[in-house]
Design an enzyme around this catalytic site. Structure first.
Site, mmCIF file in Angstrom:
data_model
loop_
_atom_site.group_PDB
_atom_site.id
_atom_site.type_symbol
_atom_site.label_atom_id
_atom_site.label_comp_id
_atom_site.label_asym_id
_atom_site.label_seq_id
_atom_site.Cartn_x
_atom_site.Cartn_y
_atom_site.Cartn_z
ATOM 1 N N THR A 63 8.667 2.896 4.892
ATOM 2 C CA THR A 63 8.220 3.310 3.563
ATOM 3 C C THR A 63 9.271 2.896 2.547
ATOM 4 O OG1 THR A 63 7.839 5.169 2.084
ATOM 5 C CG2 THR A 63 9.111 5.642 4.075
ATOM 6 N N GLY A 64 8.826 2.385 1.418
ATOM 7 C CA GLY A 64 9.773 1.950 0.394
ATOM 8 C C GLY A 64 9.181 0.798 -0.386
ATOM 9 N N VAL A 65 10.045 0.001 -0.989
ATOM 10 C CA VAL A 65 9.577 -1.122 -1.802
ATOM 11 C C VAL A 65 8.999 -2.177 -0.845
ATOM 12 C CG1 VAL A 65 10.236 -2.863 -3.502
ATOM 13 C CG2 VAL A 65 11.403 -0.636 -3.461
ATOM 14 N N GLY A 66 7.671 -2.226 -0.778
ATOM 15 C CA GLY A 66 6.995 -3.033 0.234
ATOM 16 C C GLY A 66 7.400 -4.496 0.233
ATOM 17 N N ARG B 202 -2.549 -6.195 -5.663
ATOM 18 C CA ARG B 202 -1.247 -6.251 -4.982
ATOM 19 C C ARG B 202 -1.337 -5.600 -3.595
ATOM 20 N NH1 ARG B 202 2.344 -2.195 -2.706
ATOM 21 N NH2 ARG B 202 4.443 -2.997 -2.765
ATOM 22 N N VAL B 203 -0.776 -6.244 -2.597
ATOM 23 C CA VAL B 203 -0.742 -5.669 -1.256
ATOM 24 C C VAL B 203 0.720 -5.549 -0.838
ATOM 25 C CG1 VAL B 203 -1.393 -6.028 1.154
ATOM 26 C CG2 VAL B 203 -2.990 -6.662 -0.655
ATOM 27 N N GLY B 204 1.084 -4.380 -0.319
ATOM 28 C CA GLY B 204 2.480 -4.171 0.099
ATOM 29 C C GLY B 204 2.668 -4.401 1.584
ATOM 30 N N ASP B 205 3.679 -3.766 2.141
ATOM 31 C CA ASP B 205 4.035 -3.970 3.552
ATOM 32 C C ASP B 205 3.203 -3.112 4.500
ATOM 33 O OD1 ASP B 205 5.295 -1.698 2.350
ATOM 34 O OD2 ASP B 205 6.438 -1.454 4.201
ATOM 35 N N THR C 141 4.010 7.453 0.581
ATOM 36 C CA THR C 141 3.339 6.704 1.648
ATOM 37 C C THR C 141 3.509 7.478 2.943
ATOM 38 O OG1 THR C 141 3.645 4.574 0.618
ATOM 39 C CG2 THR C 141 3.616 4.569 3.015
HETATM 40 N N1 ASP Z 1 5.716 0.589 1.135
HETATM 41 C C1 ASP Z 1 4.667 0.975 0.244
HETATM 42 C C2 ASP Z 1 4.190 -0.238 -0.508
HETATM 43 O O1 ASP Z 1 5.011 -1.019 -0.955
HETATM 44 C C3 ASP Z 1 5.071 2.001 -0.758
HETATM 45 C C4 ASP Z 1 5.880 3.184 -0.234
HETATM 46 O O2 ASP Z 1 6.251 3.201 0.917
HETATM 47 O O3 ASP Z 1 6.119 4.125 -1.028
HETATM 48 O O4 ASP Z 1 3.023 -0.395 -0.683
#
Ligand code: ASP
Length: 458
Positions: free
Chosen positions: A243-246, A220-223, A192
């Site tokens: 960035t990470g587990v949204g 699915r929608v993330g952060d 990301t």
């Molecule tokens: N944060 C992003 C999401 O969850 C993914 C990522 O940052 O790698 O969509």
């Protein structure tokens, strides 16, 4: 009485005038990320090099806007567009795919001056989702458009559209599966992208763009498109991109939480980021890039790696695939020795990884650096880097390096001389000798200003 009154007035005016810690220390500053998650030590050389090159290009694009007096919003959009067009990142071209093999892209952007913001979620045809997010901000009364409506809006706005295949990247395992290629066993594809910036007028901006998480459910929608979770900017505090587990970033309102800690609890940017990264989010969840209204950049991750980079008006310009623990200005001598030893050992490991740019990080981009070896003196960061590059034209010639027998000598309050032994194990000719380094404490870190290396006879 008069003394008491003037003392009172002095204290009163001291409180009124902004503290020096509050004064912008730089004219402009920018940080970018290309995703947290994977361990760069496990990547193929090709992937590491592609990531580094992409980060440098994006950082240069953002820097060019800010340096010439442009706006933070334009710098953020410019840097993110470069990363969206680069297939080695999970945004725009190169996005990861849903469970059923499609790219659904999310992005958001926020202007810290006005708190105007725009976002798109689940777009499938827009080449640069960050540009579309900005149009949602400037051309509609809404903040977030999702799904087919967002794609229709893209058509209406006449932004470049592409066929869904454009987004597919051979780095992604869903693509490999679809094309009957062997899966890339190394790691899931992370990457990301995001950018935060402070411009010369004191305005902050932040943006984030992603393909989401690999193998996500359709829809699915993330952060990343959620303002307050993956992106936030407000001129009174900071700009943030995550960035990470949204899902975790949404649950903890991460981006807004950093600003809220600064606004309501008067915490420093560094403390606020550290709190979120160590106390709220579990280890292994992700990373953050942030810049404060004074131009302080703070980047942290609790994953093995985070592709990122930072530049500012002092000449700083560095990119990384992972960050070493940053030293902190308040250390006492013992602490300083520990921090400097950690820097030296980190350098040994960066050298052994064949990562010359990371090896050079503690030197920063200083014209004052002197490097002497074998009777030759080189001045300046770029000249030193060039001389290393010449001496070690490829990774294979560099070899494993170790530094040992470190001895520290304090030079005043803000400098330290370190002597030690170096050894370079190369297949044909292991070499080694002594080195003397002079570290200077600058702002929030230690920087090498002098490096003398000698070669001992075998
Ligand atoms: N944060 C992003 C999401 O969850 C993914 C990522 O940052 O790698 O969509």
């Amino acid at each position: 009485m008069r003394i008491i009154l003037s003392l009172f007035l002095a204290v009163f005016f001291m409180n009124l005038s902004p503290s020096s810690a509050d004064e912008p220390s730089v004219q402009w500053a920018i940080a970018i990320h290309g995703g947290a998650g994977g361990n760069p030590a496990k990547w193929e050389d090709r992937k590491r090099a592609a990531r580094k090159e992409g980060l440098e290009k994006a950082l240069s694009a953002g820097k060019a806007v800010l340096e010439s007096g442009g706006e933070a919003m334009d710098a953020v959009e410019a840097a993110i567009r470069v990363l969206e067009d680069d297939a080695s990142f999970n945004a725009g071209r190169g996005a990861v795919l849903t469970e059923d093999g499609k790219a659904e892209l999310d992005a958001s952007i926020m202007d810290g001056k006005t708190r105007a913001c725009g976002a798109v979620a689940g777009v499938t045809r827009t080449k640069n989702p960050i540009g579309l997010a900005r149009l949602v901000m400037s051309q509609t009364k809404h903040v977030l458009l999702a799904g087919p409506g967002a794609d229709e809006f893209a058509e209406e706005q006449k932004v470049p559209l592409v066929k869904p295949d454009y987004f597919l990247s051979k780095f992604d395992n869903s693509y490999r599966r679809k094309n009957n290629l062997a899966a890339d066993a190394s790691e899931p594809h992370f990457g990301t992208v995001g950018c935060v910036a402070l411009d010369q007028s004191g305005n902050l901006a932040a943006g984030t763009s992603t393909g989401g998480t690999a193998q996500k459910l359709p829809g699915r929608v993330g952060d990343s498109p959620i303002v307050g979770a993956g992106t936030y900017a407000s001129n009174d505090t900071c700009a943030v991109s995550g960035t990470g587990v949204g899902e975790e970033y949404i649950r903890h309102s991460v981006a807004y939480d950093i600003a809220a800690q600064m606004r309501y609890a008067n915490r420093s940017l560094e403390d606020a980021v550290t709190e979120v990264m160590t106390q709220r989010l579990e280890q292994g969840v992700g990373g953050l890039i942030t810049v404060s209204r004074t131009g302080k950049i703070e980047m942290q991750h609790n994953t093995p790696g985070m592709s990122c980079g930072a530049a500012d008006s002092t000449g700083r310009f560095d990119t990384h695939l992972k960050l070493a623990a940053e030293p902190d200005a308040g250390e006492d001598r013992e602490n300083a020795e520990r921090v400097i030893a950690a820097i030296i050992h980190q350098q040994a490991s960066d050298w052994s990884d064949g990562d010359l740019d990371a090896f050079m990080k503690p030197y920063w981009r200083s014209d004052n650096l002197t490097f002497s070896s074998g009777g030759k003196v080189t001045r300046g960061f770029d000249a030193t880097l060039a001389s290393y590059r010449k001496r070690y034209p490829d990774k294979a010639t560099m070899g494993m390096t170790t530094f040992s027998d470190l001895e520290f000598l304090k030079l005043g309050d803000d400098a330290m001389q370190v002597i030690g032994t170096w050894k370079l194990d190369r297949d044909k000719d292991p070499i080694g000798g002594k080195f003397t380094l002079v570290f200077k404490r600058i702002d929030h870190a230690w920087k090498i200003v002098h490096d003398h290396t000698s070669l001992l006879a075998k």
